[in-house]
Design a protein around this motif. Structure first.
Motif, PDB file in Angstrom:
ATOM      1  N   HIS A   1       0.852  -1.288  -0.004  1.00  0.00           N
ATOM      2  CA  HIS A   1       0.144   0.023   0.126  1.00  0.00           C
ATOM      3  C   HIS A   1       0.907   1.142   0.012  1.00  0.00           C
ATOM      4  N   ILE A   2       0.336   2.172  -0.509  1.00  0.00           N
ATOM      5  CA  ILE A   2       0.790   3.499  -0.605  1.00  0.00           C
ATOM      6  C   ILE A   2       1.148   4.263   0.760  1.00  0.00           C
ATOM      7  N   THR A   3       2.196   4.399   1.235  1.00  0.00           N
ATOM      8  CA  THR A   3       2.372   5.383   2.433  1.00  0.00           C
ATOM      9  C   THR A   3       3.057   6.634   2.213  1.00  0.00           C
ATOM     10  N   ALA A   4       2.852   7.499   3.004  1.00  0.00           N
ATOM     11  CA  ALA A   4       3.358   9.067   3.073  1.00  0.00           C
ATOM     12  C   ALA A   4       4.369   9.343   3.969  1.00  0.00           C
ATOM     13  N   SER A   5       5.312   9.789   3.745  1.00  0.00           N
ATOM     14  CA  SER A   5       6.450  10.194   4.655  1.00  0.00           C
ATOM     15  C   SER A   5       7.080  11.694   4.510  1.00  0.00           C
ATOM     16  N   ALA A   6       7.593  12.323   5.523  1.00  0.00           N
ATOM     17  CA  ALA A   6       8.151  13.568   5.609  1.00  0.00           C
ATOM     18  C   ALA A   6       9.623  13.570   5.952  1.00  0.00           C
ATOM     19  N   LEU A   7      10.297  14.345   5.124  1.00  0.00           N
ATOM     20  CA  LEU A   7      11.562  14.716   5.465  1.00  0.00           C
ATOM     21  C   LEU A   7      11.724  15.926   6.121  1.00  0.00           C
ATOM     22  N   VAL A   8      11.784  16.054   7.424  1.00  0.00           N
ATOM     23  CA  VAL A   8      11.441  17.118   8.265  1.00  0.00           C
ATOM     24  C   VAL A   8      12.765  17.863   8.482  1.00  0.00           C
ATOM     25  N   LEU A   9      12.935  18.981   7.783  1.00  0.00           N
ATOM     26  CA  LEU A   9      14.143  19.972   7.865  1.00  0.00           C
ATOM     27  C   LEU A   9      13.940  21.137   9.023  1.00  0.00           C
ATOM     28  N   ASP A  10      14.824  21.653   9.510  1.00  0.00           N
ATOM     29  CA  ASP A  10      14.624  22.599  10.627  1.00  0.00           C
ATOM     30  C   ASP A  10      14.648  24.013   9.548  1.00  0.00           C
ATOM     31  N   ALA A  11      14.223  25.092  10.208  1.00  0.00           N
ATOM     32  CA  ALA A  11      14.040  26.329   9.571  1.00  0.00           C
ATOM     33  C   ALA A  11      15.230  26.774   8.851  1.00  0.00           C
ATOM     34  N   ALA A  12      16.440  26.503   9.264  1.00  0.00           N
ATOM     35  CA  ALA A  12      17.614  26.784   8.661  1.00  0.00           C
ATOM     36  C   ALA A  12      18.055  25.808   7.512  1.00  0.00           C
ATOM     37  N   GLY A  13      17.531  24.547   7.402  1.00  0.00           N
ATOM     38  CA  GLY A  13      17.714  23.608   6.507  1.00  0.00           C
ATOM     39  C   GLY A  13      19.084  22.995   6.734  1.00  0.00           C
ATOM     40  N   GLU A  14      19.564  22.869   7.955  1.00  0.00           N
ATOM     41  CA  GLU A  14      20.704  22.120   8.421  1.00  0.00           C
ATOM     42  C   GLU A  14      20.487  21.002   9.181  1.00  0.00           C
TER      43      GLU A  14
ATOM     44  N   VAL B   1      11.287  -1.266  13.286  1.00  0.00           N
ATOM     45  CA  VAL B   1      12.280  -1.440  12.220  1.00  0.00           C
ATOM     46  C   VAL B   1      13.652  -1.271  13.065  1.00  0.00           C
ATOM     47  N   GLY B   2      13.601  -0.627  14.200  1.00  0.00           N
ATOM     48  CA  GLY B   2      14.963  -0.431  15.006  1.00  0.00           C
ATOM     49  C   GLY B   2      16.105   0.347  14.559  1.00  0.00           C
ATOM     50  N   ALA B   3      15.744   1.589  13.600  1.00  0.00           N
ATOM     51  CA  ALA B   3      16.384   2.205  13.103  1.00  0.00           C
ATOM     52  C   ALA B   3      15.898   3.761  12.899  1.00  0.00           C
ATOM     53  N   TRP B   4      16.635   4.735  12.481  1.00  0.00           N
ATOM     54  CA  TRP B   4      16.435   6.008  12.492  1.00  0.00           C
ATOM     55  C   TRP B   4      15.928   6.381  11.213  1.00  0.00           C
ATOM     56  N   LEU B   5      14.336   6.708  10.981  1.00  0.00           N
ATOM     57  CA  LEU B   5      13.885   6.889   9.718  1.00  0.00           C
ATOM     58  C   LEU B   5      13.057   8.296   9.660  1.00  0.00           C
ATOM     59  N   GLN B   6      12.605   8.815   8.448  1.00  0.00           N
ATOM     60  CA  GLN B   6      11.995  10.043   8.357  1.00  0.00           C
ATOM     61  C   GLN B   6      10.618   9.686   9.058  1.00  0.00           C
ATOM     62  N   LEU B   7       9.853  10.709   9.283  1.00  0.00           N
ATOM     63  CA  LEU B   7       8.527  10.544  10.069  1.00  0.00           C
ATOM     64  C   LEU B   7       7.532  10.090   8.718  1.00  0.00           C
ATOM     65  N   GLY B   8       6.444   9.619   9.284  1.00  0.00           N
ATOM     66  CA  GLY B   8       5.511   9.155   7.859  1.00  0.00           C
ATOM     67  C   GLY B   8       4.842   7.925   8.636  1.00  0.00           C
ATOM     68  N   GLY B   9       3.828   7.636   7.406  1.00  0.00           N
ATOM     69  CA  GLY B   9       3.127   6.286   7.765  1.00  0.00           C
ATOM     70  C   GLY B   9       2.016   6.022   6.883  1.00  0.00           C
ATOM     71  N   HIS B  10       0.900   5.335   7.402  1.00  0.00           N
ATOM     72  CA  HIS B  10      -0.023   4.921   6.583  1.00  0.00           C
ATOM     73  C   HIS B  10      -0.894   6.169   6.185  1.00  0.00           C
ATOM     74  N   CYS B  11      -1.735   6.028   4.983  1.00  0.00           N
ATOM     75  CA  CYS B  11      -2.705   7.023   4.755  1.00  0.00           C
ATOM     76  C   CYS B  11      -4.085   6.793   5.490  1.00  0.00           C
ATOM     77  N   GLU B  12      -4.715   7.552   5.874  1.00  0.00           N
ATOM     78  CA  GLU B  12      -5.995   7.405   6.759  1.00  0.00           C
ATOM     79  C   GLU B  12      -7.065   7.771   5.659  1.00  0.00           C
TER      80      GLU B  12
END
Length: 183
Positions: A47-60, A70-81
């Motif tokens: 299934h299609i999921t949607a996630s976000a690469l969240v950057l701070d305001a400075a883009g750094e 998963v036990g790993a660092w990932l971007q935020l996101g998940g299932h569509c509702e």
């Protein structure tokens, strides 16, 4: 417009920079054409999921979650509702829920796609066809870890976790940087 129609329109309009991303985009469109339920988590083949690469305001820095399954660092996101009408809206909703940050802004054009095997809430092996968007946090944003995360942390773009690249973060960040720099 339904979420399925928006997903099809969004991916049809997107022109990724790399041949590998173009190939995945075409596969996503084929999956959407074959499966009217492609955006529903009940679609067992994937299934299609949607996630976000969240950057701070400075883009750094990028905000990452330590994913409990998963036990790993990932971007935020998940299932569509069922209430989601756009993929970008689903990614923004997930980012807001998982970060606790109000006032996030999202680019409506995807920056990256990925398909990966996972055993998610269905309890059976499936695939996530993940569409990733660039999201920017307002200046001074402070995150609040949700129940969906073991940890939540800002990481410098120059010092991402998982240096061997197994999580795919480096490729996603590299794909997003041209879009981030264009702002």
């Amino acid at each position: 417009m339904t979420l399925h129609q928006d997903a099809t329109a969004t991916l049809s309009a997107w022109r990724p920079a790399s041949p590998a991303q173009e190939s995945l985009r075409e596969a996503f469109l084929g999956f959407l054409a074959a499966r009217p339920d492609a955006c529903a988590r009940s679609c067992e083949p994937g299934h299609i999921t949607a996630s976000a690469l969240v950057l701070d305001a400075a883009g750094e820095q990028v905000l990452l979650t330590l994913h409990p399954r998963v036990g790993a660092w990932l971007q935020l996101g998940g299932h569509c509702e069922a209430s989601d009408s756009t993929l970008a809206g689903a990614a923004l909703r997930e980012a807001t829920e998982e970060s606790g940050i109000e006032g996030l802004t999202i680019e409506s054009t995807p920056v990256h796609v990925d398909v990966h095997p996972i055993t998610c809430s269905l309890g059976v092996p499936t695939r996530h066809f993940d569409v990733r968007f660039l999201v920017r946090a307002p200046a001074g944003a402070e995150h609040v870890r949700s129940d969906e995360s073991l940890d939540l942390r800002w990481w410098p773009l120059t010092a991402l976790p998982d240096p061997d690249g197994a999580s795919g973060l480096a490729g996603m960040v590299a794909a997003a940087l041209p879009a981030q720099m264009a702002r």
